[in-house]
Design a protein around this motif. Sequence first.
Motif, PDB file in Angstrom:
ATOM      1  N   ASN A  85       0.818  -1.218   0.000  1.00 43.01           N
ATOM      2  CA  ASN A  85       0.000   0.000   0.000  1.00 43.01           C
ATOM      3  C   ASN A  85       0.852   1.268   0.000  1.00 43.01           C
ATOM      4  OD1 ASN A  85      -2.421  -1.534   0.157  1.00 43.01           O
ATOM      5  ND2 ASN A  85      -2.154  -1.712   2.377  1.00 43.01           N
ATOM      6  N   TRP A  86       2.022   1.180  -0.605  1.00 44.58           N
ATOM      7  CA  TRP A  86       2.953   2.315  -0.556  1.00 44.58           C
ATOM      8  C   TRP A  86       2.386   3.546  -1.257  1.00 44.58           C
ATOM      9  CZ3 TRP A  86       5.679   5.511  -3.841  1.00 44.58           C
ATOM     10  CH2 TRP A  86       6.712   6.264  -3.253  1.00 44.58           C
ATOM     11  N   SER A  87       1.851   3.362  -2.439  1.00 42.96           N
ATOM     12  CA  SER A  87       1.358   4.538  -3.174  1.00 42.96           C
ATOM     13  C   SER A  87       0.199   5.205  -2.448  1.00 42.96           C
ATOM     14  CB  SER A  87       0.955   4.151  -4.598  1.00 42.96           C
ATOM     15  OG  SER A  87      -0.108   3.217  -4.580  1.00 42.96           O
ATOM     16  N   ASP A  88      -0.662   4.406  -1.820  1.00 42.09           N
ATOM     17  CA  ASP A  88      -1.753   4.998  -1.041  1.00 42.09           C
ATOM     18  C   ASP A  88      -1.196   5.795   0.135  1.00 42.09           C
ATOM     19  OD1 ASP A  88      -3.622   3.869  -2.710  1.00 42.09           O
ATOM     20  OD2 ASP A  88      -3.967   2.119  -1.424  1.00 42.09           O
ATOM     21  N   HIS A  89      -0.170   5.236   0.772  1.00 40.43           N
ATOM     22  CA  HIS A  89       0.439   5.907   1.914  1.00 40.43           C
ATOM     23  C   HIS A  89       1.031   7.251   1.504  1.00 40.43           C
ATOM     24  CE1 HIS A  89       2.770   6.203   5.693  1.00 40.43           C
ATOM     25  NE2 HIS A  89       3.745   6.640   4.915  1.00 40.43           N
ATOM     26  N   GLU A 149       3.923  -0.148  -6.325  1.00 36.02           N
ATOM     27  CA  GLU A 149       3.566  -1.232  -5.425  1.00 36.02           C
ATOM     28  C   GLU A 149       3.981  -2.549  -6.021  1.00 36.02           C
ATOM     29  OE1 GLU A 149      -0.030   0.950  -3.060  1.00 36.02           O
ATOM     30  OE2 GLU A 149      -0.545  -0.637  -4.461  1.00 36.02           O
ATOM     31  N   GLU A 156       0.353   9.009  -1.205  1.00 39.87           N
ATOM     32  CA  GLU A 156      -0.695   9.915  -1.670  1.00 39.87           C
ATOM     33  C   GLU A 156      -1.398  10.579  -0.478  1.00 39.87           C
ATOM     34  OE1 GLU A 156      -4.181  10.100  -5.049  1.00 39.87           O
ATOM     35  OE2 GLU A 156      -3.509   8.148  -4.325  1.00 39.87           O
ATOM     36  N   THR A 157      -1.615   9.804   0.583  1.00 38.93           N
ATOM     37  CA  THR A 157      -2.219  10.384   1.785  1.00 38.93           C
ATOM     38  C   THR A 157      -1.314  11.461   2.372  1.00 38.93           C
ATOM     39  OG1 THR A 157      -3.373   8.320   2.285  1.00 38.93           O
ATOM     40  CG2 THR A 157      -3.093   9.884   4.102  1.00 38.93           C
ATOM     41  N   GLU A 204      -1.631  14.595   0.281  1.00 33.94           N
ATOM     42  CA  GLU A 204      -2.935  15.252   0.338  1.00 33.94           C
ATOM     43  C   GLU A 204      -3.279  15.801   1.726  1.00 33.94           C
ATOM     44  OE1 GLU A 204      -4.822  16.018  -2.085  1.00 33.94           O
ATOM     45  OE2 GLU A 204      -3.981  14.842  -3.749  1.00 33.94           O
ATOM     46  N   TYR A 259       6.532  11.816  -6.684  1.00 37.09           N
ATOM     47  CA  TYR A 259       6.379  10.434  -6.226  1.00 37.09           C
ATOM     48  C   TYR A 259       7.697   9.671  -6.385  1.00 37.09           C
ATOM     49  CZ  TYR A 259       1.307  10.577  -5.534  1.00 37.09           C
ATOM     50  OH  TYR A 259       0.053  10.841  -5.058  1.00 37.09           O
TER      51      TYR A 259
END
Length: 555
Positions: A186-190, A555, A192-193, A196, A309
């Motif tokens: 879940n790296w990209s979600d982390h 990911e 991105e959070t 944001e 990123y």
Amino acid sequence: MSRETQPTPDDSPAGGDTGDVADAEDGDGITDVDDAEDVGTAVTDESESDGTACVLWHRRDLRVADNPAVTYATREYDTVCPLFLFDPQFYTDGSLACDARRRFLHESLDDLGEQYAERGVDLVLAHGDPETILGQFVDRGWDVVTTAEPTGRYGRRRDDRLADRFGVTFVDGDGLRRGVDDPRENWSDHVETYFETDTVAPDDSGFGDHGVDSTVTTTAIEEQYDVSPEKTGVPKGGRRAGVARLDRFVDVIRSYPSSISSPSAAETGTSRLSGYLRFGCLSVREVYQRVQRDAPDGSGRSMFVSRLYWNRHYNQKLEDWPGWMDVAVNPVFRGFNRSNHDADLVETWKRGETGFPMVDASMRCLRETGWLNFRMRAMCASFFGYILEQPWRVGADWFYYHLVDADPAINYTQWQMQTGVTGVHSMRIYNPRKQVRDNDPDGEFVYRWVPELRDLPADYLDQPEKTPLHVQSECGVEVGEDYPRPIVGYEAKRQSAQDRFGKLQERASEAMADPEIRRRASFSRRGGPEPVADDDAGDGQGGGDSDQATLGSFE
């Protein structure tokens, strides 16, 4: 005892910024100096604390805004003493830091001092061994707080030692994943959070009155170590200069896609924010949010956001494994090209006298300005490893020394990728002749940095040695006299590289069967290659020149 980390001040997976210097110089490839002279003590017996005071030790995050360590310290302590330590380690002859980078650091510190003065508190400057000076605070009851930052070599050893001795609190808040079994999950979600989530600020309680005086100034440090930059065109360091540059870039971001490959166009058409991110004058998050908010929608904005990123991606790599700075990530390639090391050949490459104009112009530009766009950095690394067959770390250290924006996480991982020693990427051998034709067809860049070719028609700049003798005579440029012939045969060396790496490919792939090696070498959950390409095969931009990939690629 391992280094302790604290969650981001708002307890979310968001946080701070990216650094870039090695604690303002970072894992600079230096050797330990046992008896560094201290120029003062910074704290006195009158500065006793009852446990409600902390030293806020700045290393690379040289800003107050969106600095999670600042927020944590002001929230948790009544008295906060912002401190920067000039470590003699980073001013020795063996330090991989040019004077231009040191000057950028000093300008950033002067700016940081002004940021604190606006908030009614002094930034304390001291000079000496960090363990000695921080120990003086700890002995008087002060805690030590700093940011968690990816580092290696000396910086890593120092941080581990201080964590063990003083219980330093390393505040986590830069978008990287720490303390989890698989940082890639879940790296990209982390990230991105992190991008944001709202930026953070000092707590309303403020800094208190620390009562500690500086024992040195940036001017005194420059005089003691004879910091005398010779590079030209270096941007001024500091947050104010970084914000101004960001303002300018937002206005011209539409031209970004057409500017990144050409070294001349990149000088003015790219953001040139890397040094400010490297030293933490700006956080990656605030740059992301400013661009998303104010830049016009389009390919320029999306392409630049992808770079942010990738910045976090490579910093995650170094956070996970500090060995990137020292040894090939794939054990099959450890020591590769070591037996070929030719000091004379390396020096010719460093001077920019290889007989390949785009390589020579790039190397001279690097030495003169401390900057080079990504594509030319990648080309020079590829040429050094594949064509000159020299050991990658020799070239990587040279670049790290000269780059004002030198980020250990990006420099060393890219050098391993561009010289093929990761063993998980497709071979990418940049053709320096093709680079002239594609990215400097009018010779603007080559003529500027290789003036001995200025009178040669641009049609011959990709291969000056092929210029007809009568043309050489007419324009007054004699190849072999005024400008060197190629020091190696490109086609033969290219084929040799393909053969040599091809023979090792099966073993290199087998090494990837080790889960730990696979995790280090690739950020793909399947252990597959990151997007790179053979330069002669088309216009693939590799690890930094194109949009490259969706977030899922991380990911």
